[in-house]
Design an enzyme around this catalytic site. Structure first.
Site, PDB file in Angstrom:
ATOM      1  N   ASP A   1       0.837  -1.198   0.000  1.00  0.00           N
ATOM      2  CA  ASP A   1       0.000   0.000   0.000  1.00  0.00           C
ATOM      3  C   ASP A   1       0.874   1.252   0.000  1.00  0.00           C
ATOM      4  N   ILE A   2       0.519   2.227  -0.804  1.00  0.00           N
ATOM      5  CA  ILE A   2       1.321   3.465  -0.839  1.00  0.00           C
ATOM      6  C   ILE A   2       1.244   4.243   0.482  1.00  0.00           C
TER       7      ILE A   2
ATOM      8  N   SER B   1     -10.212   5.511  -8.440  1.00  0.00           N
ATOM      9  CA  SER B   1     -10.348   6.268  -9.690  1.00  0.00           C
ATOM     10  C   SER B   1     -11.765   6.398 -10.236  1.00  0.00           C
TER      11      SER B   1
ATOM     12  N   THR C   1      -5.903  14.278 -13.272  1.00  0.00           N
ATOM     13  CA  THR C   1      -7.054  14.191 -14.169  1.00  0.00           C
ATOM     14  C   THR C   1      -7.562  15.579 -14.551  1.00  0.00           C
ATOM     15  N   ASP C   2      -8.239  15.639 -15.685  1.00  0.00           N
ATOM     16  CA  ASP C   2      -8.870  16.910 -16.075  1.00  0.00           C
ATOM     17  C   ASP C   2     -10.071  17.238 -15.176  1.00  0.00           C
ATOM     18  N   GLU C   3     -10.531  16.227 -14.406  1.00  0.00           N
ATOM     19  CA  GLU C   3     -11.735  16.451 -13.597  1.00  0.00           C
ATOM     20  C   GLU C   3     -11.503  17.475 -12.486  1.00  0.00           C
TER      21      GLU C   3
ATOM     22  N   TYR D   1     -14.131  12.266  -5.850  1.00  0.00           N
ATOM     23  CA  TYR D   1     -12.936  11.798  -6.576  1.00  0.00           C
ATOM     24  C   TYR D   1     -12.112  12.989  -7.050  1.00  0.00           C
TER      25      TYR D   1
ATOM     26  N   LYS E   1      -8.269  14.205  -5.948  1.00  0.00           N
ATOM     27  CA  LYS E   1      -7.155  14.352  -6.899  1.00  0.00           C
ATOM     28  C   LYS E   1      -6.611  15.787  -6.850  1.00  0.00           C
TER      29      LYS E   1
ATOM     30  N   ASN F   1      -9.299   8.146 -20.387  1.00  0.00           N
ATOM     31  CA  ASN F   1      -8.558   7.135 -21.140  1.00  0.00           C
ATOM     32  C   ASN F   1      -9.476   5.974 -21.511  1.00  0.00           C
TER      33      ASN F   1
ATOM     34  N   LEU G   1     -17.136   3.455 -18.476  1.00  0.00           N
ATOM     35  CA  LEU G   1     -18.141   3.460 -19.534  1.00  0.00           C
ATOM     36  C   LEU G   1     -17.858   2.514 -20.702  1.00  0.00           C
TER      37      LEU G   1
ATOM     38  N   ILE H   1     -27.197   4.570 -19.760  1.00  0.00           N
ATOM     39  CA  ILE H   1     -26.663   5.902 -20.057  1.00  0.00           C
ATOM     40  C   ILE H   1     -27.303   6.894 -19.085  1.00  0.00           C
ATOM     41  N   TYR H   2     -26.431   7.589 -18.337  1.00  0.00           N
ATOM     42  CA  TYR H   2     -26.931   8.516 -17.321  1.00  0.00           C
ATOM     43  C   TYR H   2     -27.594   9.738 -17.985  1.00  0.00           C
TER      44      TYR H   2
ATOM     45  N   HIS I   1     -23.147  15.377 -11.912  1.00  0.00           N
ATOM     46  CA  HIS I   1     -22.529  14.917 -13.167  1.00  0.00           C
ATOM     47  C   HIS I   1     -21.964  16.087 -13.983  1.00  0.00           C
TER      48      HIS I   1
HETATM   49  P1  NAD Z   1      -7.463   1.989 -11.777  1.00  0.00           P
HETATM   50  O1  NAD Z   1      -8.553   2.166 -10.779  1.00  0.00           O
HETATM   51  O2  NAD Z   1      -7.679   1.099 -12.951  1.00  0.00           O
HETATM   52  O3  NAD Z   1      -6.142   1.464 -11.055  1.00  0.00           O
HETATM   53  C1  NAD Z   1      -5.713   1.970  -9.822  1.00  0.00           C
HETATM   54  C2  NAD Z   1      -4.622   1.032  -9.284  1.00  0.00           C
HETATM   55  O4  NAD Z   1      -4.143   1.576  -8.045  1.00  0.00           O
HETATM   56  C3  NAD Z   1      -5.121  -0.381  -8.986  1.00  0.00           C
HETATM   57  O5  NAD Z   1      -4.204  -1.335  -9.480  1.00  0.00           O
HETATM   58  C4  NAD Z   1      -5.184  -0.441  -7.464  1.00  0.00           C
HETATM   59  O6  NAD Z   1      -4.971  -1.738  -6.932  1.00  0.00           O
HETATM   60  C5  NAD Z   1      -4.067   0.516  -7.094  1.00  0.00           C
HETATM   61  N1  NAD Z   1      -4.256   1.107  -5.757  1.00  0.00           N
HETATM   62  C6  NAD Z   1      -5.369   1.669  -5.241  1.00  0.00           C
HETATM   63  N2  NAD Z   1      -5.163   2.062  -3.980  1.00  0.00           N
HETATM   64  C7  NAD Z   1      -3.874   1.759  -3.688  1.00  0.00           C
HETATM   65  C8  NAD Z   1      -3.059   1.949  -2.548  1.00  0.00           C
HETATM   66  N3  NAD Z   1      -3.536   2.526  -1.425  1.00  0.00           N
HETATM   67  N4  NAD Z   1      -1.772   1.537  -2.592  1.00  0.00           N
HETATM   68  C9  NAD Z   1      -1.279   0.938  -3.715  1.00  0.00           C
HETATM   69  N5  NAD Z   1      -2.015   0.742  -4.821  1.00  0.00           N
HETATM   70  C10 NAD Z   1      -3.298   1.141  -4.809  1.00  0.00           C
HETATM   71  O7  NAD Z   1      -7.085   3.463 -12.244  1.00  0.00           O
HETATM   72  P2  NAD Z   1      -6.642   3.995 -13.681  1.00  0.00           P
HETATM   73  O8  NAD Z   1      -7.844   4.247 -14.483  1.00  0.00           O
HETATM   74  O9  NAD Z   1      -5.562   3.153 -14.187  1.00  0.00           O
HETATM   75  O10 NAD Z   1      -6.061   5.426 -13.262  1.00  0.00           O
HETATM   76  C11 NAD Z   1      -4.677   5.579 -12.944  1.00  0.00           C
HETATM   77  C12 NAD Z   1      -4.424   7.022 -12.556  1.00  0.00           C
HETATM   78  O11 NAD Z   1      -4.816   7.871 -13.642  1.00  0.00           O
HETATM   79  C13 NAD Z   1      -5.233   7.494 -11.352  1.00  0.00           C
HETATM   80  O12 NAD Z   1      -4.404   8.328 -10.580  1.00  0.00           O
HETATM   81  C14 NAD Z   1      -6.388   8.276 -11.957  1.00  0.00           C
HETATM   82  O13 NAD Z   1      -6.821   9.292 -11.073  1.00  0.00           O
HETATM   83  C15 NAD Z   1      -5.727   8.868 -13.187  1.00  0.00           C
HETATM   84  N6  NAD Z   1      -6.645   9.148 -14.315  1.00  0.00           N
HETATM   85  C16 NAD Z   1      -7.381   8.153 -14.863  1.00  0.00           C
HETATM   86  C17 NAD Z   1      -8.201   8.442 -15.951  1.00  0.00           C
HETATM   87  C18 NAD Z   1      -8.990   7.364 -16.641  1.00  0.00           C
HETATM   88  O14 NAD Z   1      -9.691   7.674 -17.622  1.00  0.00           O
HETATM   89  N7  NAD Z   1      -8.925   6.124 -16.241  1.00  0.00           N
HETATM   90  C19 NAD Z   1      -8.281   9.752 -16.446  1.00  0.00           C
HETATM   91  C20 NAD Z   1      -7.532  10.739 -15.828  1.00  0.00           C
HETATM   92  C21 NAD Z   1      -6.688  10.425 -14.770  1.00  0.00           C
HETATM   93  P1  TYD Z   2     -16.638   7.135 -16.637  1.00  0.00           P
HETATM   94  O1  TYD Z   2     -16.087   6.093 -17.554  1.00  0.00           O
HETATM   95  O2  TYD Z   2     -17.133   6.698 -15.285  1.00  0.00           O
HETATM   96  O3  TYD Z   2     -15.556   8.292 -16.514  1.00  0.00           O
HETATM   97  P2  TYD Z   2     -15.684   9.762 -15.808  1.00  0.00           P
HETATM   98  O4  TYD Z   2     -16.862   9.798 -14.933  1.00  0.00           O
HETATM   99  O5  TYD Z   2     -14.410   9.810 -15.048  1.00  0.00           O
HETATM  100  O6  TYD Z   2     -15.750  10.749 -16.932  1.00  0.00           O
HETATM  101  O7  TYD Z   2     -17.868   7.857 -17.362  1.00  0.00           O
HETATM  102  C1  TYD Z   2     -17.728   8.491 -18.611  1.00  0.00           C
HETATM  103  C2  TYD Z   2     -19.051   9.159 -18.931  1.00  0.00           C
HETATM  104  O8  TYD Z   2     -20.046   8.149 -19.096  1.00  0.00           O
HETATM  105  C3  TYD Z   2     -19.565  10.074 -17.830  1.00  0.00           C
HETATM  106  O9  TYD Z   2     -20.242  11.180 -18.425  1.00  0.00           O
HETATM  107  C4  TYD Z   2     -20.564   9.220 -17.080  1.00  0.00           C
HETATM  108  C5  TYD Z   2     -21.126   8.347 -18.173  1.00  0.00           C
HETATM  109  N1  TYD Z   2     -21.584   6.998 -17.752  1.00  0.00           N
HETATM  110  C6  TYD Z   2     -22.865   6.564 -18.100  1.00  0.00           C
HETATM  111  O10 TYD Z   2     -23.635   7.280 -18.764  1.00  0.00           O
HETATM  112  N2  TYD Z   2     -23.251   5.333 -17.690  1.00  0.00           N
HETATM  113  C7  TYD Z   2     -22.448   4.523 -16.947  1.00  0.00           C
HETATM  114  O11 TYD Z   2     -22.891   3.402 -16.569  1.00  0.00           O
HETATM  115  C8  TYD Z   2     -21.129   4.971 -16.626  1.00  0.00           C
HETATM  116  C9  TYD Z   2     -20.199   4.114 -15.812  1.00  0.00           C
HETATM  117  C10 TYD Z   2     -20.734   6.220 -17.053  1.00  0.00           C
END
Ligand code: NAD
Ligand code: TYD
Length: 382
Positions: free
Chosen positions: A73-74, A99, A159-161, A185, A189, A215, A225, A241-242, A324
């Site tokens: 764990d980090i 995430s 994240t851009d969020e 979330y 971040k 991503n 999604l 779809i939300y 949302h």
């Molecule tokens: P993910 O949820 O798929 O993976 C997260 C990983 O972190 C998992 O392997 C989990 O086991 C590990 N983890 C969680 N808590 C931990 C802890 N306390 N100690 C050690 N490991 C731990 O996430 P992802 O989608 O791969 O996202 C990776 C990073 O990118 C995150 O920081 C997220 O905020 C950022 N990000 C993701 C997206 C996206 O679209 N997925 C977009 C923008 C930013």
């Molecule tokens: P998501 O993949 O959860 O990424 P984020 O919320 O970080 O942008 O969702 C992408 C978009 O899709 C977001 O506008 C929420 C919407 N969404 C749905 O409409 N239905 C779903 O079941 C999920 C998971 C997301």
């Protein structure tokens, strides 16, 4: 006394990487990308294997001589510090996080713990290993030639969020856009970004941050999604779809994201933030229709087993997500001008690869869709 921290190009050459969250979606893709391109660099993955972490994501590299997996764990300071010292880590790429926005609505505590406390623990350990030792003082000395590039780097994935929600006419988020996080979330971040920045300003931590858009690609957990839609189609389940489905996200193919991180590590300026986007704004309705059209081609419905002819018949509008965000879009001109970054994948080519990957990995899908996942679906979509 605070260290001098004029931003300068680092031209870093990593020798030993610590990749946190490397068993998650983007982290695993980054590990694959890195080992393919730099097979001589030591790679240590630290991952707690939460519900989102999956060792199977790392199966293709598990026997690579330079790869090491540590289950931990980090937030465990002693573990992290020992790893930094034992493995002589010079570069941390910090992906580990909770995430998923919807999970942060149901249970924000884990987000505060991992994203804020966990990031702070990593920073404290990196400071102890890199900045608080006598040899570290030598490394950060300023010479007659000016500030010496640091041999270390803490790269934080954000994240851009953190920037909040855009109106249709707003320009995309740039690095100076004010933070306005709307979900637990995004707030967690944002807090972690501020801690990383503060460690740079106060202690001279050699850091960079990237804020990327949504991503997609192989190994993404089906709570998100695009895999959710793909896997629900394959099971002939409703495609939830939300709200009105007109929320917009800027979709970034995960390998393009990895290339952007690589450029920042090697050529980015210490102390700087870089936004990475896909230049690819789509409404959720456009996304669902794209997934359905690809599957209509790759896995056509048979008239004898299905009551409908296109997967898009499964589209179902459900209750909107609380708070949302309406639209995200990235202005990536800084990374494009400074580091010559451009996404390679188009939405069409990236989506084709992604859906194909899920079709070709039924075992992986089955394993991540176990009891825990079913519980989550019941909790979120009931
Ligand atoms: P993910 O949820 O798929 O993976 C997260 C990983 O972190 C998992 O392997 C989990 O086991 C590990 N983890 C969680 N808590 C931990 C802890 N306390 N100690 C050690 N490991 C731990 O996430 P992802 O989608 O791969 O996202 C990776 C990073 O990118 C995150 O920081 C997220 O905020 C950022 N990000 C993701 C997206 C996206 O679209 N997925 C977009 C923008 C930013
Ligand atoms: P998501 O993949 O959860 O990424 P984020 O919320 O970080 O942008 O969702 C992408 C978009 O899709 C977001 O506008 C929420 C919407 N969404 C749905 O409409 N239905 C779903 O079941 C999920 C998971 C997301």
């Amino acid at each position: 006394m605070p260290k001098k921290n004029t931003p300068h190009s680092s031209l870093l050459t990593p020798h030993s990487l610590l990749i946190t969250g490397g068993a998650g979606f983007i982290g695993a893709n980054f590990v694959h990308y890195w080992i393919k391109n730099y097979p001589d660099v030591q790679v240590t993955v630290l991952d707690a294997l939460t519900y989102a972490g999956n060792k199977a994501n790392l199966a293709p590299v598990e026997n690579h001589p330079k790869f090491r997996f540590v289950h931990g764990d980090i937030r465990h300071y002693a573990l992290v510090l020992n790893l930094l010292l034992d493995q002589e880590i010079d570069t941390i790429v910090h992906f580990a996080a909770e995430s998923h926005v919807d999970r942060s609505i149901h249970g924000p505590d884990a987000f505060v713990e991992t994203n804020i406390v966990g990031t702070h623990t990593l920073l404290k350990a990196a400071k102890a290993a890199w900045l608080d030792t006598p040899s570290a003082a030598m490394n950060t000395q300023t010479s007659a030639l000016g500030p010496q590039p640091s041999p270390y780097r803490f790269h934080h994935i954000s994240t851009d969020e953190v920037y909040g929600s855009l109106s249709p006419e707003d320009p995309g988020f740039c690095e100076t856009t004010a933070y306005a996080p709307n979900s637990p979330y995004a707030a967690s971040k944002a807090a972690s970004d501020f801690l990383v920045r503060a460690y740079y300003k106060t202690y001279g931590m050699p850091m960079t941050i990237s804020n990327c858009s949504n991503n997609y690609g192989p190994y993404q957990h089906p709570e998100k999604l695009i895999p959710l839609l793909t896997l629900n189609c394959l099971e002939h389940k409703p495609l939830p779809i939300y709200g009105d489905g007109l929320n917009i996200r800027d979709w970034l193919y995960v390998e393009d994201h990895c290339r952007g991180i690589d450029l920042i590590l090697k050529k980015g300026r210490i102390g700087e933030t870089y936004n990475i986007g896909g230049n690819c704004e789509k409404t959720n309705l456009e996304v669902v229709h794209t997934v359905c059209a690809i599957l209509d081609e790759l896995k056509p419905l048979s008239s004898s087993t299905a009551l409908f002819t296109s997967y898009s018949s499964l589209l179902t509008h459900v209750k909107d997500r609380a708070g949302h965000d309406r639209r995200y879009a990235i202005d990536a001109s800084k990374i494009s001008k400074e580091l010559a970054y451009m996404p390679i994948e188009t939405f069409e080519s990236g989506m084709q690869k992604t859906v194909q990957w899920y079709l070709e990995h039924p075992e992986w899908c089955k394993n991540v869709m176990g009891e825990n996942y079913k519980k989550w679906l019941a909790q979120n979509y009931s």
